[in-house]
Design an enzyme around this catalytic site. Structure first.
Site, PDB file in Angstrom:
ATOM      1  CG  PHE A   1      -3.528  59.153  -6.493  1.00  0.00           C
ATOM      2  CD1 PHE A   1      -3.351  59.755  -7.736  1.00  0.00           C
ATOM      3  CD2 PHE A   1      -2.735  58.066  -6.163  1.00  0.00           C
ATOM      4  CE1 PHE A   1      -2.402  59.288  -8.623  1.00  0.00           C
ATOM      5  CE2 PHE A   1      -1.781  57.588  -7.047  1.00  0.00           C
ATOM      6  CZ  PHE A   1      -1.618  58.202  -8.280  1.00  0.00           C
TER       7      PHE A   1
ATOM      8  CG  ASP B   1      -1.412  62.312  -0.684  1.00  0.00           C
ATOM      9  OD1 ASP B   1      -0.488  63.020  -1.139  1.00  0.00           O
ATOM     10  OD2 ASP B   1      -1.660  61.169  -1.102  1.00  0.00           O
TER      11      ASP B   1
ATOM     12  CE1 TYR C   1       5.559  60.584  -8.691  1.00  0.00           C
ATOM     13  CE2 TYR C   1       6.665  59.423  -6.914  1.00  0.00           C
ATOM     14  CZ  TYR C   1       5.528  59.656  -7.668  1.00  0.00           C
ATOM     15  OH  TYR C   1       4.372  58.985  -7.383  1.00  0.00           O
ATOM     16  CE  LYS C   2       2.558  62.792  -8.146  1.00  0.00           C
ATOM     17  NZ  LYS C   2       1.420  62.343  -7.348  1.00  0.00           N
TER      18      LYS C   2
ATOM     19  NE  ARG D   1      -3.110  65.248 -14.166  1.00  0.00           N
ATOM     20  CZ  ARG D   1      -2.450  64.624 -13.182  1.00  0.00           C
ATOM     21  NH1 ARG D   1      -2.844  64.786 -11.934  1.00  0.00           N
ATOM     22  NH2 ARG D   1      -1.423  63.859 -13.439  1.00  0.00           N
TER      23      ARG D   1
HETATM   24  C1  PLP Z   1       1.216  60.885  -7.180  1.00  0.00           C
HETATM   25  C2  PLP Z   1       0.373  60.509  -6.003  1.00  0.00           C
HETATM   26  C3  PLP Z   1       0.618  59.327  -5.284  1.00  0.00           C
HETATM   27  C4  PLP Z   1       1.692  58.384  -5.747  1.00  0.00           C
HETATM   28  O1  PLP Z   1       2.017  57.374  -4.849  1.00  0.00           O
HETATM   29  P1  PLP Z   1       3.314  56.468  -5.163  1.00  0.00           P
HETATM   30  O2  PLP Z   1       3.387  55.545  -4.041  1.00  0.00           O
HETATM   31  O3  PLP Z   1       4.480  57.404  -5.301  1.00  0.00           O
HETATM   32  O4  PLP Z   1       3.055  55.801  -6.468  1.00  0.00           O
HETATM   33  C5  PLP Z   1      -0.168  59.073  -4.166  1.00  0.00           C
HETATM   34  N1  PLP Z   1      -1.155  59.924  -3.789  1.00  0.00           N
HETATM   35  C6  PLP Z   1      -1.430  61.060  -4.483  1.00  0.00           C
HETATM   36  C7  PLP Z   1      -2.516  61.963  -4.043  1.00  0.00           C
HETATM   37  C8  PLP Z   1      -0.680  61.367  -5.614  1.00  0.00           C
HETATM   38  O5  PLP Z   1      -0.958  62.473  -6.309  1.00  0.00           O
END
Ligand code: PLP
Length: 420
Positions: free
Chosen positions: A143, A220, A245-246, A394
């Site tokens: 990400f 992560d 929030y997921k 997705r």
């Molecule tokens: C959703 C996600 C994030 C989001 O980071 P935020 O700081 O909440 O915006 C980071 N890393 C991964 C792998 C994600 O899937």
């Protein structure tokens, strides 16, 4: 030809989690086309891996919080519960979804900020022990925020990045990690479930491989927590962070969690010292003294409002157990793949996710050159997947909220949109 609607009805009837769906706002009754047309509620929601639905109990929880804890108890609530909340909620997530004993998990900040704090904490601890540990290992398909913040840390600390060139349709293998880690590696940062393909990395083996080389590992868990089993303590992981929030349905911008293994709590320092992480918060002393254990990992006033909506959902996960969630998650993703093979492959769609369920997380990516336009057309029809380049639709399946019937309603819409 499989009768997928009938198959989905059978799967729903035999689903031990089927009633949980109705504990979430907007799920309605199966086949509620007329309702959805009237209210604009999704017929099929395939983005629980990106923004989970709100629990009905969260609505009540937030309202009673406004009236009571905030509205009536006012500042007294800091003493009564809010000061402890980042750690109590952290322990609850740790116990329910991370395989983490108490005292190692906190809730605060965004995922990006916690990843930064923990990655900097890790490389600084390594440099102190051994100045020759100057490399950070990461994968080129992680990400963006994960890659960007590592670039910043590398520049700030004079370190170099060793990129694993991961396959966007699968993910990082143990062999790839072995190839790039050595006595110069300070830190390995990887996603447990890849956000693009849904690939599920081998948590315990990769952790062990990093440790064999004297490296630390930061996992992560944004796409894992609440969807696939995680055993941070048993893996011997050093650090972890992830979104709430997921799959935990904390709501947009809900604060993230961070995990620091107890053996590192004393020796490791984090880079954003703040008053809330200090030893004596209200002494207002002249100098920063780190708070005990996990306390020093928080910085400023914790986002209390943002910690409310996830609480009933973590309770539900604790109630059913993560293994039941994983079993339904696998059944949901298998249904998507079976449907795709029969009805979407003839339209030129490819499954861009692992086919083996033990290397697949909670979503399936369906690839076709027109998927960007297909996504826009589906949103207009209240069928809500999301789109990730290149050409990836997705399909996120959230076991507490997604029904098998919903999957087929949504995939039928994908097929008919592609045909038109
Ligand atoms: C959703 C996600 C994030 C989001 O980071 P935020 O700081 O909440 O915006 C980071 N890393 C991964 C792998 C994600 O899937």
């Amino acid at each position: 030809m499989t009768d997928f609607a009938a198959l989905a009805a059978t799967l729903d009837a035999n689903d031990p989690l089927r009633d949980y769906r109705h504990r979430f706002f907007g799920t309605g009754a199966p086949g509620h086309e007329a309702d959805a047309a009237r209210t604009g509620m999704p017929l099929a929601y395939f983005d629980g891996n990106s923004l989970g639905r709100p629990a009905v109990a969260a609505i009540e929880r937030i309202e009673s919080f406004l009236r009571h804890e905030w509205g009536t108890r006012l500042i007294r609530s800091w003493d009564e519960e809010w000061m402890r909340l980042p750690f109590e909620l952290g322990d609850h997530i740790g116990r329910t979804a991370l395989g983490a004993a108490p005292g190692q998990t906190f809730v605060a900040d965004s995922t990006s900020v916690i990843l930064f704090k923990l990655a900097r904490a890790a490389v600084d601890a390594q440099l102190l022990r051994d100045p020759a540990r100057t490399e950070i290992v990461a994968d080129s398909d992680n990400f963006p925020t994960d890659r960007f913040l590592l670039e910043g840390i590398a520049a700030e600390r004079g370190l170099s990045l060793r990129w694993i060139d991961s396959d966007p349709e699968s993910g990082v293998s143990l062999e790839q990690v072995r190839e790039v880690t050595n006595e110069r590696t300070a830190l390995v940062l990887l996603s447990h479930v890849a956000y693009r393909s849904g690939f599920l990395a081998d948590g315990p083996s990769i952790t062990a491989a990093a440790h064999e080389m004297g490296a630390l590992i930061l996992w992560d868990l944004s796409h894992s927590v609440g969807s696939v089993p995680v055993q941070l303590d048993a893996w011997g992981a050093d650090f972890a962070a992830g979104c709430t929030y997921k799959y935990l349905c904390g709501g947009p911008g809900a604060p993230a969690f961070g995990y620091v293994a107890s053996r590192h709590l004393d020796e490791v320092d984090q880079p954003i010292h703040g008053w809330m992480g200090a030893a004596d918060v209200f002494s207002m002393g002249p100098r920063y003294e780190p708070g005990p254990g996990i306390v020093k990992f928080i910085t400023g006033t914790p986002p209390v409002l943002g910690m409310l909506a996830m609480q009933p959902v973590i309770d539900m996960i604790a109630e059913v157990g993560i293994e039941a969630i994983r079993a339904k998650s696998i059944a949901l993703t298998e249904l998507v793949i079976a449907y795709a093979d029969e009805h979407l492959a003839p339209l030129g769609v490819r499954v861009a996710s692992p086919r083996a369920s033990d290397s697949r997380g909670g979503h399936v990516t369906l690839a076709h050159p027109l998927m960007r336009d297909v996504t826009a057309a589906l949103w207009a029809r209240d069928v809500i997947p999301d789109y990730r380049d290149p050409g990836g639709l997705r399909i996120g399946l959230s076991p507490l909220t997604t029904s098998f019937a919903e999957v087929i309603v949504g995939l039928d819409a994908v097929a008919s949109t592609l045909k038109s």
